[in-house]
Design an enzyme around this catalytic site. Structure first.
Site, PDB file in Angstrom:
ATOM      1  N   LYS A 200      28.024   8.258  43.844  1.00 35.25           N
ATOM      2  CA  LYS A 200      28.859   8.689  44.973  1.00 35.25           C
ATOM      3  C   LYS A 200      30.086   7.767  45.139  1.00 35.25           C
ATOM      4  CE  LYS A 200      26.499  12.313  46.245  1.00 35.25           C
ATOM      5  NZ  LYS A 200      25.514  12.456  45.168  1.00 35.25           N
TER       6      LYS A 200
HETATM    7  C1  LIG Z   1      25.733  17.973  48.462  1.00 36.36           C
HETATM    8  C2  LIG Z   1      24.608  16.984  48.433  1.00 36.36           C
HETATM    9  N1  LIG Z   1      23.765  16.932  49.471  1.00 36.36           N
HETATM   10  C3  LIG Z   1      22.734  16.059  49.505  1.00 36.36           C
HETATM   11  C4  LIG Z   1      22.521  15.190  48.473  1.00 36.36           C
HETATM   12  C5  LIG Z   1      21.349  14.265  48.537  1.00 36.36           C
HETATM   13  O1  LIG Z   1      21.772  12.938  48.547  1.00 36.36           O
HETATM   14  P1  LIG Z   1      20.688  11.760  48.351  1.00 36.36           P
HETATM   15  O2  LIG Z   1      20.475  11.633  46.871  1.00 36.36           O
HETATM   16  O3  LIG Z   1      21.375  10.547  48.930  1.00 36.36           O
HETATM   17  O4  LIG Z   1      19.488  12.156  49.080  1.00 36.36           O
HETATM   18  C6  LIG Z   1      23.372  15.200  47.363  1.00 36.36           C
HETATM   19  C7  LIG Z   1      23.124  14.278  46.248  1.00 36.36           C
HETATM   20  O5  LIG Z   1      23.678  14.339  45.195  1.00 36.36           O
HETATM   21  C8  LIG Z   1      24.442  16.116  47.341  1.00 36.36           C
HETATM   22  O6  LIG Z   1      25.276  16.170  46.309  1.00 36.36           O
END
Ligand SMILES: Cc1ncc(COP(=O)(O)O)c(C=O)c1O
Length: 404
Positions: A200
């Site tokens: 990210k």
């Molecule tokens: C659009 C979106 N929502 C939620 C997430 C979930 O993030 P996390 O891995 O921090 O739980 C991601 C992860 O890539 C994502 O791209």
């Protein structure tokens, strides 16, 4: 540029455009992060504590929110957001299809029903007109996703939410640094969720942040993220007196540690620098790809009040122009040592959602078409200008070889 044919592709035993693999979104970790982590490890307090608290305060200040609650992932944050709103069985939550599974999975976790609506073909974000058409008396919330870091049309979404008394929970996993009409994402909606996963815009390895202006939700989120106990671990242990904590709800184990926050503090202070490098490289990509045969780009707002945070730089392929599928094109790029990736196949084509709700691909034609023709290019502040040139060369080579 050179003319390429199929036999030149590394996939067909040609020489790759680079010798080492260029990952999709390698993080940029500096000495400050490393020293801060070491300081934390030596401090005797490595769990949730003073550094997590400081990271929350600095993050809230950066986006302009009153409160920020650190959690161990964006998924955890989205889950808790639904829980504090009391969303559960019988409720509906409207969301997009061009997203990571987590966005919809959390709706399933609380026993509610995800109501998918189609996207706008240009922005790739949820189409507000489709939201309005999908509202029923069961609708409780909307989860818009700022695809790739481009803000959704928040005025339209807020106005629909206001009209129907719905809560807006933003999935801002891609949108750290995104601005909409001069406001940072994180200060716009009722609840906003960020991700600090390694690829990210900034990272804590795993981690997430929930922002809100609502004090009651802030309190409740803190309770829910740590077993439902009404005192944080740090507050419980950082005193010489016995503290009695009560489980007020059946909470979760979703807290962030000070080791993660040590990374987050320095990543946050470098974020604007990271965003400037992303912008610089994206402009080089724009110049190379705008007008390229068979390729369409996600628009980038030119108004300086709207900032695309450029988590993703995507190409949308006009597949009829190529003799290969999108998957073959990604494979060919990977063979060239260019870490292209797929974000995302539309959720209604994934077996769980397809089988549970009986979806057909054409039920949501735009998300389906985009999901079959999109690819993401490596873009990260850890890349050099030479890496950027390799991406250009790799894309040029692969597309040229596959043009009909
Ligand atoms: C659009 C979106 N929502 C939620 C997430 C979930 O993030 P996390 O891995 O921090 O739980 C991601 C992860 O890539 C994502 O791209």
């Amino acid at each position: 540029m050179k003319k390429y044919r199929l036999q030149d592709l590394a996939l067909h035993n040609g020489t790759p455009v680079r010798q080492t693999f260029l990952p999709f979104g390698a993080p940029q970790i500096g000495e400050q992060e490393i020293n801060e982590v070491v300081d934390t490890l030596r401090s005797g307090w490595i769990g949730t504590g003073v550094k997590t608290h400081r990271f929350e305060q600095q993050f809230a200040q950066y986006v302009g929110a009153k409160y920020a609650v650190a959690v161990n992932s964006c998924t955890a944050g989205l889950h808790l957001s639904l829980l504090v709103l009391n969303i559960g069985p019988g409720d509906e939550v409207i969301t997009t299809l061009l997203t990571f599974a987590a966005t919809a999975n959390v709706i399933e976790h609380v026993g509610a029903t995800p109501i998918f609506v189609d996207i706008d073909p240009l922005s790739l974000n949820i189409n507000p007109q489709n939201i309005a058409a999908a509202i029923t008396e069961r609708t409780k919330a909307i989860i818009p996703v700022h695809f790739g870091g481009l803000s959704c049309e928040m005025d339209a979404i807020q106005s629909i939410a206001h009209q129907h008394n719905l809560t807006v929970i933003e999935d801002a996993a891609h949108a750290i640094g995104t601005q909409y009409k001069g406001q940072y994402v994180g200060s716009i909606s009722h609840l906003t969720n960020f991700s600090f996963y390694p690829n990210k815009n900034m990272t804590t390895i795993e981690g997430g942040m929930i922002t809100t202006d609502n004090e009651e939700w802030d309190d409740l989120l803190r309770v829910y993220r740590l077993h439902g106990l009404n005192r944080d671990a740090w507050k419980r242990f950082n005193t010489k007196r016995l503290t009695i904590s009560n489980a007020t709800v059946a909470g979760y184990k979703y807290n962030m540690t000070d080791v993660q926050a040590s990374l987050g503090l320095h990543q946050l202070s470098k974020l604007e620098q990271f965003l400037a490098i992303r912008e610089q490289y994206a402009q080089i990509f724009d110049q190379a790809f705008a007008g390229m045969r068979g390729v369409r780009l996600q628009p980038r707002p030119i108004v300086d009040q709207n900032r695309h945070a450029l988590h993703l730089y995507v190409l949308i392929l006009e597949l009829e122009q190529f003799s290969a599928s999108r998957n073959e094109i990604i494979d060919a790029l990977l063979a060239e040592n260019i870490g292209a990736a797929l974000h995302y196949r539309a959720l209604h084509t994934h077996p769980f959602y397809k089988n549970k709700y009986g979806f057909q691909p054409q039920d949501f034609p735009i998300a389906y078409r985009i999901g079959e023709s999109i690819l993401s290019l490596p873009l990260s502040p850890s890349m050099s200008e030479g890496d950027v040139q390799d991406v250009l060369e790799g894309v040029h080579k692969v597309l040229e070889a596959y043009y009909c």
